[in-house]
Motif scaffolding. Structure first.
Motif, PDB file in Angstrom:
ATOM      1  N   MET A  43       0.860  -1.084  -0.192  1.00 10.17           N
ATOM      2  CA  MET A  43      -0.089  -0.032  -0.077  1.00 10.17           C
ATOM      3  C   MET A  43       0.831   1.262   0.092  1.00 10.17           C
ATOM      4  O   MET A  43       0.409   2.280  -0.635  1.00 10.17           O
ATOM      5  CB  MET A  43      -1.124   0.056   1.157  1.00 10.17           C
ATOM      6  CG  MET A  43      -1.860  -1.198   1.199  1.00 10.17           C
ATOM      7  SD  MET A  43      -2.950  -1.086  -0.528  1.00 10.17           S
ATOM      8  CE  MET A  43      -3.822   0.283  -0.374  1.00 10.17           C
TER       9      MET A  43
ATOM     10  N   THR B 110      -6.290  -8.642   2.973  1.00 11.48           N
ATOM     11  CA  THR B 110      -5.995  -7.311   3.644  1.00 11.48           C
ATOM     12  C   THR B 110      -5.823  -6.333   2.447  1.00 11.48           C
ATOM     13  O   THR B 110      -6.058  -5.051   2.492  1.00 11.48           O
ATOM     14  CB  THR B 110      -4.697  -7.311   4.400  1.00 11.48           C
ATOM     15  OG1 THR B 110      -5.041  -8.442   5.249  1.00 11.48           O
ATOM     16  CG2 THR B 110      -4.248  -6.168   4.951  1.00 11.48           C
TER      17      THR B 110
ATOM     18  N   ARG C 186      -7.997  -2.764   1.687  1.00 10.57           N
ATOM     19  CA  ARG C 186      -7.217  -1.388   1.841  1.00 10.57           C
ATOM     20  C   ARG C 186      -7.369  -0.712   0.451  1.00 10.57           C
ATOM     21  O   ARG C 186      -7.114   0.522   0.517  1.00 10.57           O
ATOM     22  CB  ARG C 186      -5.855  -1.724   2.273  1.00 10.57           C
ATOM     23  CG  ARG C 186      -5.734  -2.011   3.717  1.00 10.57           C
ATOM     24  CD  ARG C 186      -4.116  -2.310   4.295  1.00 10.57           C
ATOM     25  NE  ARG C 186      -3.472  -1.167   4.488  1.00 10.57           N
ATOM     26  CZ  ARG C 186      -2.162  -1.243   5.070  1.00 10.57           C
ATOM     27  NH1 ARG C 186      -1.844  -2.347   5.456  1.00 10.57           N
ATOM     28  NH2 ARG C 186      -1.640  -0.147   5.343  1.00 10.57           N
TER      29      ARG C 186
ATOM     30  N   GLN D  57     -10.355   0.875   0.494  1.00 14.66           N
ATOM     31  CA  GLN D  57     -10.672   2.293   1.253  1.00 14.66           C
ATOM     32  C   GLN D  57     -10.009   3.427   0.548  1.00 14.66           C
ATOM     33  O   GLN D  57     -10.176   4.550   1.077  1.00 14.66           O
ATOM     34  CB  GLN D  57      -9.843   1.959   2.687  1.00 14.66           C
ATOM     35  CG  GLN D  57     -10.532   1.039   3.683  1.00 14.66           C
ATOM     36  CD  GLN D  57      -9.496   0.326   4.601  1.00 14.66           C
ATOM     37  OE1 GLN D  57      -8.337   0.681   4.766  1.00 14.66           O
ATOM     38  NE2 GLN D  57     -10.373  -0.302   5.868  1.00 14.66           N
ATOM     39  N   ARG D  58      -8.943   2.903  -0.383  1.00 15.39           N
ATOM     40  CA  ARG D  58      -8.331   4.192  -1.137  1.00 15.39           C
ATOM     41  C   ARG D  58      -9.458   4.363  -2.403  1.00 15.39           C
ATOM     42  O   ARG D  58      -8.806   5.132  -3.358  1.00 15.39           O
ATOM     43  CB  ARG D  58      -7.028   3.671  -1.673  1.00 15.39           C
ATOM     44  CG  ARG D  58      -6.061   3.464  -0.370  1.00 15.39           C
ATOM     45  CD  ARG D  58      -5.721   4.797   0.406  1.00 15.39           C
ATOM     46  NE  ARG D  58      -4.778   5.803  -0.287  1.00 15.39           N
ATOM     47  CZ  ARG D  58      -5.099   6.727  -0.679  1.00 15.39           C
ATOM     48  NH1 ARG D  58      -6.223   7.458  -0.283  1.00 15.39           N
ATOM     49  NH2 ARG D  58      -4.152   7.390  -1.422  1.00 15.39           N
TER      50      ARG D  58
END
Length: 687
Positions: A55, A222, A226, A229-230
């Motif tokens: 990330m 995971t 994530r 979420q972005r």
């Protein structure tokens, strides 16, 4: 964020995001709809949790406030997770269901080591070489065993291996479905991972696959969370060991197929970035150098099965030879006779110049104290500190033995001089174990530090590098002779050693892949006096020249620093593309989906043709009918696999290998092997 072209894609453009997790850095690139890389960047790999480094690299290229996120249509990942987990013997507890194998069959393989004490049940069942049932499947025994195992929460997944399952997978399929129905846990059939004979090795592969399922599932889950979420809802795909892309769902089910994912992505990039179709590809990172071969524009594959961590799997993956040698390899002086010999690797060390950018006072203070001493110390320029770890519920901190715990606590919370931590050789061995378990980090002199001293590299703290190489230079051998006269002279010797060790590894790899019987091993041939003389272009009454008879494609961050010298020694044309530092990520972003279906036809008696495939066994009346039926079934299977892997339109490639009995003048079929490959582009649908 580092632009790779002068024009930037519109936010609405369908972008491909490629990510490659390496031993030192995690790289990310953005590729536009025309296949051009518009931006790339790097982040440090976070070994305790790969998702953090992934990330960090992704966020570095998304632009201010993630402006490029809505345009991402696909995320492609190549990762070292599966490879490293097998090498390090990590993974979740599993159970093996063995069908029709004897204890002797299973004992002839690495299966005992692969299971590492996990449970096994041997059931009656399995088939013979013609696909005929050896014994009825003992399903009642399985049910009783599963009822007991159902209360054992430690078993995370099951492997199912049946004798001659590739000739008839019926028993494996029935057991797999029963396991899933009664336990709700993943189950992997050996015939789903390989269509080749050698049941015990397929069992090993199935066990390794089951053990990796939890690790890869957690990583993918995971990253997907994530990404969402972005603001990235594009599908996540993973590079397989043969260079093809598969969907996250397929990677979760068959994670063992992602071993050697990183090297495969690099070879894909070698062709994409240079247009070379026949070449030797060397990808040097911070930790390792991977050497592979490009043939007809595609990675040469190890069709006998990838060899990882001491296990010979049945996974068809890129043929790669890896050595622990890279830009961040630990530089060590080994005493041989009266002299000190310089050796690089195989262990990685954090470059002193890099650590100094993060903890300048501690690093410079330690180096200055060591430099002020009248006599050099054995462990000068070597620093240790506790690794910063994030809590992970799925990977609790390992228990430490008493002496390990004592030494670990002695480190405190600061960077320490190695010589101030270890008191004897036994404690040095204990510290090595803590380093190997990623609890302690080691910093020391590396080729990257040497490059900073020589002005070849400028990204970190050159002053710290000069001090560290100065400490290495003044170390003395048993005759009292200093290693080098200055920091610059020591740095030059380190760089020259990296070049020479790289040349040796490339020659070993080339001799191995040439396949010519010169009467000795590739290692012995590469180190032979005639080879060494030929690399130096010996000229006497005899003229000797040795080198690579193919272009050398140099990839990886250190490519610009060392490969001109490596290629010159090998008399090879060096191709060093501008995007060499992020080649693995480029290969991931540009990879295609390629799924293969395989089957066989056997003829146990005249006029009887048996068809063997993942769908089961069937019978045909003639060779022509058998080939037509099998190819039709395999085309459907390959296309289905490609769709499940995320492909849109596909192109089919069919290969036949037919063997006939010589006694009949070639008229009677002995066996036909048929393979169908479906190749397509990823669809780019949202998750």
């Amino acid at each position: 964020m580092r632009p790779a072209s002068d024009t930037m894609a519109d936010d609405g453009c369908k972008l491909r995001l490629g990510v490659d997790v390496g031993g030192t850095h995690t790289d990310a690139v953005l590729m536009d709809a025309d296949g051009q890389i518009i931006v790339w960047d790097k982040a440090l790999t976070t070994h305790e949790n790969h998702a953090d480094g992934v990330m960090a690299a992704i966020e570095a290229i998304l632009g201010p406030d993630g402006v490029r996120a809505p345009g991402v249509a696909l995320v492609a990942l190549s990762t070292t997770l599966a490879t490293n987990a097998i090498v390090e013997r990590r993974g979740d507890p599993v159970a093996l269901v063995s069908l029709g194998f004897s204890g002797r069959d299973l004992g002839r393989t690495e299966l005992t080591e692969a299971l590492a004490g996990d449970p096994v049940i041997r059931l009656a069942g399995g088939h013979d070489h013609q696909g005929l049932e050896l014994a009825p499947l003992a399903m009642d025994d399985l049910d009783r065993w599963l009822t007991q195992q159902g209360s054992d929460a430690s078993v995370s997944a099951f492997a199912v291996a049946g004798r001659f399952a590739i000739r008839n997978p019926d028993h494996e399929i029935r057991v797999r479905d029963r396991i899933r129905g009664l336990t709700g846990r993943p189950a992997t059939c050996s015939h789903e991972l390989s269509a080749r004979l050698n049941g015990p090795r397929r069992a090993v592969t199935a066990v390794l696959n089951a053990r990796l399922i939890g690790l890869v599932d957690r990583l993918i889950g995971t990253i997907e969370t994530r990404l969402s979420q972005r603001g990235i809802t594009a599908p996540l795909m993973v590079v397989r060991g043969d260079g093809a892309l598969v969907s996250a769902a397929v990677a979760r089910e068959k994670p063992v197929e992602t071993i050697l994912s990183g090297p495969a992505a690099s070879v894909i990039a070698a062709n994409r970035l240079t247009d070379e179709t026949e070449a030797v590809v060397a990808d040097m990172g911070g930790t390792t150098t991977d050497v592979a071969v490009l043939r007809k524009g595609r990675p040469a594959l190890d069709t006998d099965g990838a060899h990882v961590g001491g296990f010979r799997t049945m996974v068809e993956a890129v043929a790669v030879r890896t050595v622990g040698l890279g830009g961040d390899s630990e530089a060590r002086l080994l005493t041989e006779g009266m002299a000190n010999l310089l050796c690089l690797g195989p262990r990685r060390a954090i470059p002193v110049s890099l650590l100094a950018t993060q903890r300048p006072e501690a690093v410079h203070g330690a180096l200055d104290r060591q430099s002020a001493k009248e006599q050099p110390g054995e462990f000068d320029a070597q620093l240790v500190f506790k690794t910063r770890r994030r809590p992970d519920r799925n990977r609790p901190a390992p228990a430490l033995a008493a002496r390990e715990a004592e030494l670990f606590e002695r480190l405190g919370s600061e960077v320490c001089e190695l010589g101030a931590v270890v008191r004897n050789r036994k404690e040095l061995a204990i510290l090595d174990r803590l380093i190997g378990r990623c609890l302690v980090s080691l910093a020391g002199v590396t080729p990257s530090d040497a490059a900073h001293v020589l002005g070849m590299q400028e990204c970190w703290d050159r002053g710290a590098a000069v001090k560290a190489l100065g400490l290495l230079a003044r170390k003395r051998d048993t005759a009292g002779v200093a290693f080098a006269g200055s920091a610059a002279a020591a740095a030059r010797r380190v760089v020259d050693q990296l070049v020479w060790q790289s040349v040796g590894h490339l020659m070993v790899s080339a001799f191995a892949w040439d396949g010519h019987d010169f009467g000795d091993s590739p290692e012995a041939l590469a180190g032979h006096g005639l080879t060494v003389a030929g690399l130096s272009q010996y000229r006497g009454l005899v003229q000797l020249d040795v080198g690579l008879n193919a272009p050398l494609v140099a990839l990886g961050a250190p490519a610009a620093l060392y490969f001109d010298a490596i290629g010159g020694t090998l008399s090879a044309t060096v191709r060093r593309p501008g995007l060499a530092p992020v080649a693995g990520a480029v290969g991931a972003a540009g990879a295609r989906i390629a799924m293969r279906a395989r089957g066989q036809i056997t003829c146990p008696s005249p006029g009887q043709y048996l068809l063997h495939s993942a769908a089961g066994m069937s019978v045909a009346d003639s060779e022509e009918q058998a080939l037509a039926q099998l190819e039709t079934a395999l085309r459907e299977e390959a296309q289905r696999k490609a769709r499940d892997a995320g492909a849109t339109a596909t192109v089919l490639n069919t290969e036949r290998t037919i063997r006939r009995t010589p006694e009949s003048g070639g008229a009677v079929l002995l066996q036909a092997d048929v393979s169908v490959e479906a190749v397509g582009r990823p669809s780019g649908r949202s998750r």
